[in-house]
Design a protein around this motif. Structure first.
Motif, mmCIF file in Angstrom:
data_model
loop_
_atom_site.group_PDB
_atom_site.id
_atom_site.type_symbol
_atom_site.label_atom_id
_atom_site.label_comp_id
_atom_site.label_asym_id
_atom_site.label_seq_id
_atom_site.Cartn_x
_atom_site.Cartn_y
_atom_site.Cartn_z
ATOM 1 N N SER A 1 46.189 1.464 11.618
ATOM 2 C CA SER A 1 44.746 1.300 11.446
ATOM 3 C C SER A 1 44.463 1.021 9.978
ATOM 4 N N ALA A 2 43.185 0.788 9.665
ATOM 5 C CA ALA A 2 42.784 0.539 8.276
ATOM 6 C C ALA A 2 42.414 1.828 7.555
ATOM 7 N N ASP A 3 42.784 2.970 8.127
ATOM 8 C CA ASP A 3 42.511 4.254 7.477
ATOM 9 C C ASP A 3 43.513 4.481 6.348
ATOM 10 N N GLY A 4 43.096 5.267 5.364
ATOM 11 C CA GLY A 4 43.991 5.621 4.285
ATOM 12 C C GLY A 4 43.954 4.642 3.129
ATOM 13 N N VAL A 5 44.964 4.725 2.261
ATOM 14 C CA VAL A 5 45.063 3.869 1.083
ATOM 15 C C VAL A 5 46.489 3.342 0.978
ATOM 16 N N ILE A 6 46.645 2.193 0.336
ATOM 17 C CA ILE A 6 47.965 1.614 0.120
ATOM 18 C C ILE A 6 48.406 1.917 -1.314
ATOM 19 N N VAL A 7 49.629 2.354 -1.490
ATOM 20 C CA VAL A 7 50.157 2.690 -2.812
ATOM 21 C C VAL A 7 50.635 1.414 -3.489
ATOM 22 N N SER A 8 49.982 1.053 -4.580
ATOM 23 C CA SER A 8 50.366 -0.162 -5.310
ATOM 24 C C SER A 8 51.311 0.136 -6.463
ATOM 25 N N ALA A 9 51.360 1.380 -6.934
ATOM 26 C CA ALA A 9 52.275 1.749 -8.009
ATOM 27 C C ALA A 9 52.527 3.245 -7.983
ATOM 28 N N VAL A 10 53.749 3.621 -8.353
ATOM 29 C CA VAL A 10 54.151 5.023 -8.444
ATOM 30 C C VAL A 10 54.613 5.291 -9.873
ATOM 31 N N MET A 11 54.042 6.301 -10.500
ATOM 32 C CA MET A 11 54.366 6.575 -11.893
ATOM 33 C C MET A 11 55.725 7.256 -12.007
ATOM 34 N N PRO A 12 56.596 6.723 -12.856
ATOM 35 C CA PRO A 12 57.942 7.302 -13.021
ATOM 36 C C PRO A 12 57.871 8.763 -13.459
ATOM 37 N N GLY A 13 58.640 9.604 -12.772
ATOM 38 C CA GLY A 13 58.692 11.014 -13.128
ATOM 39 C C GLY A 13 57.521 11.827 -12.653
ATOM 40 N N PRO B 1 42.326 13.599 6.873
ATOM 41 C CA PRO B 1 42.425 12.155 6.639
ATOM 42 C C PRO B 1 41.960 11.756 5.240
ATOM 43 N N VAL B 2 42.609 10.754 4.673
ATOM 44 C CA VAL B 2 42.206 10.172 3.394
ATOM 45 C C VAL B 2 41.340 8.955 3.681
ATOM 46 N N GLN B 3 40.127 8.923 3.130
ATOM 47 C CA GLN B 3 39.166 7.877 3.442
ATOM 48 C C GLN B 3 39.243 6.688 2.498
ATOM 49 N N SER B 4 39.564 6.937 1.233
ATOM 50 C CA SER B 4 39.504 5.879 0.223
ATOM 51 C C SER B 4 40.273 6.326 -1.012
ATOM 52 N N PRO B 5 40.549 5.400 -1.955
ATOM 53 C CA PRO B 5 41.183 5.826 -3.206
ATOM 54 C C PRO B 5 40.362 6.872 -3.951
ATOM 55 N N SER C 1 39.948 22.829 -17.759
ATOM 56 C CA SER C 1 40.522 23.152 -16.463
ATOM 57 C C SER C 1 41.586 22.121 -16.122
ATOM 58 N N PRO C 2 42.756 22.567 -15.668
ATOM 59 C CA PRO C 2 43.821 21.618 -15.334
ATOM 60 C C PRO C 2 43.465 20.839 -14.082
ATOM 61 N N LEU C 3 43.592 19.547 -14.150
ATOM 62 C CA LEU C 3 43.273 18.695 -13.015
ATOM 63 C C LEU C 3 44.552 18.352 -12.264
ATOM 64 N N GLY C 4 44.474 18.417 -10.952
ATOM 65 C CA GLY C 4 45.617 18.021 -10.139
ATOM 66 C C GLY C 4 45.919 16.540 -10.298
ATOM 67 N N TRP C 5 47.196 16.189 -10.135
ATOM 68 C CA TRP C 5 47.644 14.816 -10.385
ATOM 69 C C TRP C 5 48.765 14.471 -9.423
ATOM 70 N N LEU C 6 48.660 13.301 -8.808
ATOM 71 C CA LEU C 6 49.691 12.834 -7.881
ATOM 72 C C LEU C 6 50.604 11.806 -8.534
ATOM 73 N N GLY C 7 50.045 10.962 -9.401
ATOM 74 C CA GLY C 7 50.862 9.974 -10.087
ATOM 75 C C GLY C 7 51.047 8.690 -9.312
ATOM 76 N N VAL C 8 49.959 8.185 -8.733
ATOM 77 C CA VAL C 8 50.012 6.905 -8.029
ATOM 78 C C VAL C 8 48.789 6.077 -8.391
ATOM 79 N N GLU C 9 48.898 4.782 -8.157
ATOM 80 C CA GLU C 9 47.736 3.905 -8.138
ATOM 81 C C GLU C 9 47.604 3.419 -6.701
ATOM 82 N N ALA C 10 46.398 3.469 -6.180
ATOM 83 C CA ALA C 10 46.193 3.156 -4.768
ATOM 84 C C ALA C 10 45.001 2.228 -4.595
ATOM 85 N N ALA C 11 45.011 1.505 -3.491
ATOM 86 C CA ALA C 11 43.948 0.547 -3.192
ATOM 87 C C ALA C 11 43.500 0.722 -1.742
ATOM 88 N N PRO C 12 42.284 0.263 -1.414
ATOM 89 C CA PRO C 12 41.826 0.367 -0.029
ATOM 90 C C PRO C 12 42.680 -0.472 0.915
#
Length: 464
Positions: free
Chosen positions: A287-299, A320-324, A263-274
């Motif tokens: 607020s402290a909600d969500g995740v911080i993007v530490s890297a974005v995959m080229p392309g 809302p996004v709760q965690s990575p 089954s094809p898995l969805g993909w965003l192409g980021v690395e994220a941290a709390p």
């Protein structure tokens, strides 16, 4: 339990009422076992591994011995090593399709499926793998027999509640048709087990042991709420912490498994941290909600949508996004090609990006990861900076952490070899830059380091 039975039990003395409820529940479990067991199967596998052994002068075959004596090359010997495995599974349609874990049938050269009739009679039939998905740890096996089979229905696992009864059936330690009872202990969005990421797991305290893998976790209606997959156990036996892949995950995968595809898995192409309080302050987040993007995959889909490193993802498709882990679990469930809104905060301002979810590649390239810094000789004290027990030095890639004293407040946050690119939002490219940045910092209030560790971009927060 119906209302009439409840009213009757309330009219009885306390001890009689308790006994009546217990007997009713006991009858429920017995009825469930009788109806479900014929659809639960034992799966035994054989794996063959071939390897070559080059005979030596002393222990080769006689013809090899004389061949070596006369300078002729020896013939390598081919040996076959056979190992057996045992797992569980269950029939999910009358055509003889069985759901189990991928790790139960992986690399199997022979598969035997054993069914047990309501009268307790066992029948073993050959099975063949129809489809496997190593990413989901699911597989479908076809029982080789032309007849109709009893089967179990898949429940809606999104409706499962913590505290509900959970019944596991399988073949722990090859003891077929074993039933254990517990409750749903937790519903987990994602979890890493032995390095393998799983999503949407149901945790239960129903006893699950080796050999239960692939068997069903049932509700009191006899419907499958999950596929028993793994346990947490220091001893290797049940410790009351078992995990099952939720039935809704199975439903999403069945179309592809029956067609022999993953089954094809969805993909965003980021690395994220709390997001913690320091990250929130540093990136001016509300607020402290969500995740911080530490890297974005080229392309990748995120880069094409305009997402940047340092953005905070706070919502996906309006929720809302709760965690990575929450972000990854939800992204993987979105069909590739689907356009979804992504709520972000950039430099304190809320925005909405439209992102087209991609298909997760089999192997992901590092996300905007610089090469590790090259070391250079730094014998001169002028090439070093010591601050709070951490030593920083010049390298060809920038400023590198040379060492961190165990007594340093930075110990455990910074590590030897880290490439420091920024401190509290100030770019660092020289020893003078980092000296100015740390001079302006206050560890009591906390600070955020922007580093690259073994090629992976990270935001690290530390506070006294």
């Amino acid at each position: 339990m119906n209302a009439a039975l409840l009213m009757f039990s309330l009219a009885l003395p306390a001890s009689a009422a308790q006994g009546s409820v217990a007997r009713t529940l006991q009858d429920e479990f017995a009825a469930l076992a009788k109806s479900a067991k014929p659809a639960v199967v034992n799966i035994s596998t054989v794996r063959e591994e071939q390897y070559l052994v080059q005979p030596n002068y002393y222990f080769g075959a006689p013809d090899d011995l004389f061949g070596q004596f006369y300078g002729q090359p020896t013939r390598p010997k081919v040996y076959t090593h056979r190992t057996g495995g045992v797992g569980s599974g269950f029939l999910f349609d009358p055509s003889g399709h069985v759901i189990t874990n991928d790790h139960v049938v992986r690399d199997a050269t022979e598969i035997k499926v054993t069914l047990t009739s309501p009268e307790g009679k066992e029948e073993s039939l050959p099975g063949t793998v129809v489809g496997r998905d190593p990413n989901l740890d699911l597989a479908v096996v076809q029982v080789q027999a032309k007849r109709r089979f009893p089967f179990l229905r898949l429940a809606d696992s999104d409706k499962v509640r913590v505290g509900e009864w959970a019944v596991a059936i399988g073949s722990p330690f090859s003891l077929e048709q074993t039933l254990t009872v517990g409750v749903v202990s937790a519903v987990r969005q994602s979890l890493s087990i032995e390095g393998r990421p799983y999503r949407n797991l149901i945790q239960t305290d129903a006893a699950i042991n080796q050999g239960n893998s692939g068997g069903p976790l049932l509700n009191l209606d006899g419907e499958v709420i999950g596929v028993n997959t793994a346990i947490f156990s220091p001893s290797g036996a049940s410790a009351g912490i078992g995990f099952a892949i939720a039935s809704n995950e199975i439903k999403l995968a069945l179309e592809y498994l029956l067609a022999g595809r993953q089954s094809p898995l969805g993909w965003l192409g980021v690395e994220a941290a709390p997001v913690d309080d320091l990250i929130m302050r540093r990136f001016n987040l509300p607020s402290a909600d969500g995740v911080i993007v530490s890297a974005v995959m080229p392309g990748g889909p995120a880069q094409e949508a305009g997402l940047r490193r340092g953005d905070a993802i706070v919502a996906l498709d309006g929720k809302p996004v709760q965690s990575p882990q929450d972000l990854v679990a939800r992204i993987t469930r979105i069909r590739p090609g689907t356009q979804v809104p992504l709520g972000i905060v950039r430099k304190g301002a809320a925005q909405t990006l439209s992102v087209r979810i991609g298909k997760r590649p089999d192997s992901q390239e590092p996300a905007q990861r610089p090469a590790p810094p090259e070391e250079e000789e730094t014998n001169s004290a002028a090439a070093l900076l010591t601050w709070e027990g951490a030593v920083f030095e010049r390298s060809k890639g920038g400023i590198r952490v040379s060492s961190v004293e165990p007594s340093s407040p930075l110990f455990g946050t910074l590590k030897k070899g880290d490439l420091v690119r920024g401190v509290d939002g100030h770019e660092v490219a020289s020893l003078e830059d980092i000296q100015s940045a740390v001079a302006a910092a206050d560890l009591r209030r906390g600070m955020v380091f922007d580093v690259v560790r073994r090629g992976k971009a990270l935001y690290l927060s530390v506070k006294l």
